[in-house]
Write a protein that holds these residues in place. Sequence first.
Motif, PDB file in Angstrom:
ATOM      1  N   ASP A  36       9.232  29.754  21.194  1.00 62.35           N
ATOM      2  CA  ASP A  36      10.315  30.453  21.885  1.00 62.35           C
ATOM      3  C   ASP A  36      10.850  29.480  22.929  1.00 62.35           C
ATOM      4  N   GLN A  37      11.790  28.638  22.502  1.00 63.51           N
ATOM      5  CA  GLN A  37      12.277  27.539  23.342  1.00 63.51           C
ATOM      6  C   GLN A  37      13.797  27.446  23.271  1.00 63.51           C
ATOM      7  N   PRO A  38      14.426  26.833  24.301  1.00 66.40           N
ATOM      8  CA  PRO A  38      15.880  26.626  24.234  1.00 66.40           C
ATOM      9  C   PRO A  38      16.263  25.757  23.031  1.00 66.40           C
ATOM     10  N   SER A  39      17.414  26.068  22.424  1.00 65.29           N
ATOM     11  CA  SER A  39      17.895  25.291  21.253  1.00 65.29           C
ATOM     12  C   SER A  39      18.598  24.023  21.735  1.00 65.29           C
ATOM     13  N   VAL A  40      17.830  23.107  22.295  1.00 64.82           N
ATOM     14  CA  VAL A  40      18.403  21.895  22.897  1.00 64.82           C
ATOM     15  C   VAL A  40      17.550  20.690  22.497  1.00 64.82           C
ATOM     16  N   ALA A  41      18.214  19.554  22.256  1.00 64.98           N
ATOM     17  CA  ALA A  41      17.498  18.300  21.986  1.00 64.98           C
ATOM     18  C   ALA A  41      18.166  17.177  22.777  1.00 64.98           C
ATOM     19  N   ALA A  42      17.371  16.222  23.255  1.00 66.22           N
ATOM     20  CA  ALA A  42      17.905  15.053  23.966  1.00 66.22           C
ATOM     21  C   ALA A  42      17.681  13.828  23.090  1.00 66.22           C
ATOM     22  N   VAL A  43      18.755  13.059  22.870  1.00 68.41           N
ATOM     23  CA  VAL A  43      18.703  11.927  21.938  1.00 68.41           C
ATOM     24  C   VAL A  43      19.106  10.638  22.631  1.00 68.41           C
ATOM     25  N   ALA A  52      13.428  14.413  23.766  1.00 71.68           N
ATOM     26  CA  ALA A  52      12.821  15.693  24.173  1.00 71.68           C
ATOM     27  C   ALA A  52      13.504  16.829  23.442  1.00 71.68           C
ATOM     28  N   VAL A  53      12.792  17.961  23.330  1.00 72.66           N
ATOM     29  CA  VAL A  53      13.371  19.182  22.755  1.00 72.66           C
ATOM     30  C   VAL A  53      12.980  20.366  23.645  1.00 72.66           C
ATOM     31  N   GLY A  54      13.687  21.484  23.443  1.00 69.10           N
ATOM     32  CA  GLY A  54      13.307  22.720  24.140  1.00 69.10           C
ATOM     33  C   GLY A  54      13.543  22.672  25.639  1.00 69.10           C
ATOM     34  N   GLU A  55      12.612  23.238  26.392  1.00 67.55           N
ATOM     35  CA  GLU A  55      12.784  23.385  27.845  1.00 67.55           C
ATOM     36  C   GLU A  55      12.959  22.058  28.561  1.00 67.55           C
ATOM     37  N   PHE A  56      12.187  21.060  28.148  1.00 64.35           N
ATOM     38  CA  PHE A  56      12.261  19.761  28.801  1.00 64.35           C
ATOM     39  C   PHE A  56      13.651  19.155  28.609  1.00 64.35           C
ATOM     40  N   ALA A  57      14.211  19.288  27.396  1.00 65.22           N
ATOM     41  CA  ALA A  57      15.554  18.770  27.116  1.00 65.22           C
ATOM     42  C   ALA A  57      16.604  19.554  27.906  1.00 65.22           C
ATOM     43  N   GLU A  58      16.400  20.872  28.049  1.00 67.83           N
ATOM     44  CA  GLU A  58      17.374  21.675  28.789  1.00 67.83           C
ATOM     45  C   GLU A  58      17.413  21.276  30.260  1.00 67.83           C
ATOM     46  N   ARG A  90      11.117  20.675  13.794  1.00 72.56           N
ATOM     47  CA  ARG A  90       9.867  19.966  13.505  1.00 72.56           C
ATOM     48  C   ARG A  90       9.068  19.728  14.777  1.00 72.56           C
ATOM     49  N   HIS A  91       9.769  19.259  15.822  1.00 73.71           N
ATOM     50  CA  HIS A  91       9.071  18.967  17.079  1.00 73.71           C
ATOM     51  C   HIS A  91       8.592  20.235  17.776  1.00 73.71           C
ATOM     52  N   LEU A  92       9.404  21.293  17.693  1.00 75.17           N
ATOM     53  CA  LEU A  92       9.005  22.547  18.344  1.00 75.17           C
ATOM     54  C   LEU A  92       7.778  23.155  17.663  1.00 75.17           C
ATOM     55  N   LEU A  93       7.716  23.034  16.345  1.00 73.46           N
ATOM     56  CA  LEU A  93       6.574  23.598  15.605  1.00 73.46           C
ATOM     57  C   LEU A  93       5.295  22.805  15.857  1.00 73.46           C
ATOM     58  N   GLY A  94       5.437  21.484  16.014  1.00 69.98           N
ATOM     59  CA  GLY A  94       4.234  20.656  16.240  1.00 69.98           C
ATOM     60  C   GLY A  94       3.551  20.315  14.928  1.00 69.98           C
ATOM     61  N   ASP A  95       2.776  19.227  14.939  1.00 73.74           N
ATOM     62  CA  ASP A  95       2.148  18.711  13.709  1.00 73.74           C
ATOM     63  C   ASP A  95       1.178  19.700  13.076  1.00 73.74           C
ATOM     64  N   ARG A  96       0.354  20.350  13.928  1.00 76.23           N
ATOM     65  CA  ARG A  96      -0.696  21.215  13.379  1.00 76.23           C
ATOM     66  C   ARG A  96      -0.103  22.390  12.599  1.00 76.23           C
TER      67      ARG A  96
END
Length: 347
Positions: A36-43, A52-58, A90-96
């Motif tokens: 449950d994260q913001p729909s944001v990515a930093a490139v 970064a993705v999610g809250e950190f990117a926002e 992909r990043h929000l879901l995480g590898d595991r």
Amino acid sequence: MTATASLEQLRRCHFAVDLGAARTRVYVKGAGLVVDQPSVAAVNTRNGALIAVGEFAERMTGRTPDYIRVVRPVSGGTVVDIEMAQRMLRHLLGDRMRRSLRRRPRLRAAACTPHDADPLAQRATIETLVGLGARRVELVDTLIAAAVGCGLPVERAEATMILVCGAAATQVAVLSLGSIVTAQRMPVGGEAVDRAIVQHLRHEHALMLPSQSVRPLQVALHGNGLTADGPASTEIHGRDVATGLARSVLVDTAAVREAIQTPLTTVLDGIYKVLRDCPPDLVADLADRGIMMVGGSALLPGLDQMLREATGMPVNIAERPDVCAVQGLGDMLEGKVEPLVLDPLGA
């Protein structure tokens, strides 16, 4: 596609995604809500790397050097950048979590789509999830998913009215017998209200607001925010348009309420149109049942009070309005929703 027609297919799905303009939510069967994260990515524009993705990117919005770009791959409930949406997910879901999903034979996914989404928008959502490894994607109307998620008795032969207040759009529908009787989608949401406030402060007070401070301002208008019994004025900090220096001004809250009337009037017009198109028997049901508000912008201070006064109907906000749609999808995945059985002969 109606939710009832595909309940059997939905039960076979392994995960569900609600890709919103403001937030992305992922529900995994057996594990519950995992993202449950913001729909944001930093490139990084120099090498295309995802920073970064999610809250950190926002939090980076408006604070980055020129080689870092903050992007929003979803706009108005539609995926506008498929590749970036896939990388973000992909990043929000995480590898595991990705590994455990990939182990499933014939991975199936479900996703919300806005009411009346055109085929291109639906295609973009499907492509995004296929890129995550899904072999098949089931689409569910956001209105039905949200109604199921907040516990409305959608499968009964009585009317329920739902108002989904998103960041980029507001959707309203009357549901009966598990399907949409009549619905409207208005291209205004929480972001339109934010923009109206920012423009008002710029024109009236020559003040530019930082991108992160519009929400706190709405909360500052609380005390039933949009209604007249809130505080008479509130202090706002921002940047002077002419000098570029930091400055604070005392803002008249009545003037701000006036400024946000235009987007809110559009929402009211949509509600009135749905009621006009609705059969009289169902409108009679709604007089008692009223409107159920869901979506992140349902928590806009005083919006429910304003709708109550304008329509004369009871207005309720769902318990967790922001996660209703993905929760509804989750309930369908877990098999908690009983299909409607039409058995007129009682055989």
